[in-house]
Design a protein around this motif. Structure first.
Motif, PDB file in Angstrom:
ATOM      1  N   GLY A 241      12.614  -5.132  11.943  1.00  0.00           N
ATOM      2  CA  GLY A 241      11.875  -5.058  10.692  1.00  0.00           C
ATOM      3  C   GLY A 241      10.396  -5.282  10.909  1.00  0.00           C
ATOM      4  N   VAL A 242       9.610  -4.864   9.930  1.00  0.00           N
ATOM      5  CA  VAL A 242       8.168  -5.116   9.919  1.00  0.00           C
ATOM      6  C   VAL A 242       7.885  -6.168   8.859  1.00  0.00           C
ATOM      7  CG1 VAL A 242       5.893  -4.140   9.400  1.00  0.00           C
ATOM      8  CG2 VAL A 242       7.543  -2.822  10.740  1.00  0.00           C
ATOM      9  N   ALA A 243       7.083  -7.169   9.216  1.00  0.00           N
ATOM     10  CA  ALA A 243       6.643  -8.204   8.279  1.00  0.00           C
ATOM     11  C   ALA A 243       5.122  -8.238   8.343  1.00  0.00           C
ATOM     12  CB  ALA A 243       7.234  -9.561   8.649  1.00  0.00           C
ATOM     13  N   THR A 244       4.464  -7.623   7.368  1.00  0.00           N
ATOM     14  CA  THR A 244       3.017  -7.437   7.447  1.00  0.00           C
ATOM     15  C   THR A 244       2.335  -7.832   6.149  1.00  0.00           C
ATOM     16  OG1 THR A 244       1.261  -5.801   7.842  1.00  0.00           O
ATOM     17  CG2 THR A 244       3.239  -5.002   6.752  1.00  0.00           C
ATOM     18  N   ASN A 245       1.142  -8.387   6.272  1.00  0.00           N
ATOM     19  CA  ASN A 245       0.287  -8.640   5.114  1.00  0.00           C
ATOM     20  C   ASN A 245      -0.578  -7.409   4.861  1.00  0.00           C
ATOM     21  OD1 ASN A 245       1.212 -11.253   4.733  1.00  0.00           O
ATOM     22  ND2 ASN A 245      -0.452 -12.194   5.896  1.00  0.00           N
ATOM     23  N   GLY A 246      -0.882  -7.171   3.582  1.00  0.00           N
ATOM     24  CA  GLY A 246      -1.781  -6.075   3.252  1.00  0.00           C
ATOM     25  C   GLY A 246      -1.266  -5.228   2.111  1.00  0.00           C
TER      26      GLY A 246
END
Length: 214
Positions: A101-106
Motif C-alpha cells: 500500500g501507499v501511505a502519503t501526505n498531500g
C-alpha cells in the motif's frame, strides 16, 4: 505481510521532479534568473493549492492560483520518475505474497497523478492519501486507514517504508509498525529510536525486508 510505502522521495524523486518543473516553468514564462529557486524554496517541503497564492504574488504572475495549481499538477506528473529498482522490488514483494500500500501526505490529485505517471498504481493493493481521508501522517489513524484500504488487518507485523524521520518512521513506530528508513544520503544520528532497517535507497530497503523472512 503488509508493507506501506511513502510516495515523495521514497518511491518517486520529488525533489528532482520539482527542480525540473520549476526550471521549465520559469523559462516558459520568461521569469528572471533565480525564479526557479524561489519556486523550489516555497514548494520544497510540500505543495498545496493555497501555496500558489503566494507563488503568484512572489513572481508577479497574473494567472489565477487555481490555474497555476493545475499547471503544477500536470507538470509534476510529467516530471515524475520512480527511483531505480522500485518497480522490480515491488514486483518481487508481491510475488512473495506481500500486500502493498501507499501511505502519503498531500492532495489527492497530484499524488495520484504522480503514481499514474510513474507507472506505479498497478503495483499497490491500496492507496491512502491524507487529503482524501482527512488525516495526515504521523497520526496512527493514517496508517490504520492505509492498512484497511489494502484489505488487511493493522498489526505489529506491518511495515512502513519512508524517508521522513518524523512522519514516516516515528509516526509508524508510535503506531506499532516495523519501520524501514530510506536515508537518501543522510544518517539517523540525532533522531529518535532506530528504525528496524536503515537503507540508502528504497530498492535496498525492499531487499532487506525480504531477507527478514517476515
Amino acid at each position: 505481510m503488509l508493507a506501506l510505502f511513502d510516495l515523495d522521495d521514497t518511491l518517486v524523486d520529488r525533489r528532482g521532479g520539482l527542480a525540473v518543473w520549476a526550471l521549465g516553468f520559469a523559462r516558459s514564462r520568461g521569469l528572471p534568473a533565480g525564479s526557479e529557486s524561489v519556486i523550489r524554496e516555497r514548494l520544497g517541503d510540500r505543495a498545496r493549492p493555497e501555496d500558489f497564492v503566494h507563488v503568484r504574488a512572489l513572481l508577479g504572475l497574473e494567472d489565477p492560483p487555481e490555474a497555476l495549481w493545475r499547471e503544477y499538477v500536470a507538470g509534476m506528473a510529467r516530471s515524475a520518475r520512480c527511483f531505480p529498482g522500485v518497480r522490480e522490488g515491488l514486483d518481487a514483494l508481491r510475488s512473495a505474497g506481500w500486500v502493498l500500500g501507499v501511505a502519503t501526505n498531500g492532495p489527492g490529485d497530484i499524488q495520484r497523478a504522480k503514481l499514474a505517471a510513474s507507472d506505479l498504481l498497478s503495483h499497490f493493493h491500496g492507496i491512502c492519501v491524507s487529503e482524501e481521508i482527512g488525516v495526515r501522517k504521523p497520526a496512527p489513524e493514517h496508517f490504520e486507514t492505509a492498512a484497511a484500504l489494502c484489505g488487511r488487518k493493522f498489526d505489529a507485523e506491518c511495515w512502513m517504508v519512508g524517508d521522513n524521520p518524523e512522519t514516516d518512521i516515528e509516526g509508524a513506530q508510535a503506531a506499532g509498525l516495523r519501520t524501514a528508513w530510506v536515508a537518501n544520503g543522510r544518517t539517523w544520528a540525532g533522531y529518535g529510536r532506530e528504525p528496524d532497517i536503515v537503507a540508502p535507497g528504497v530498492a535496498e530497503a525492499i531487499a532487506m525486508m525480504r531477507q527478514t523472512g517476515s
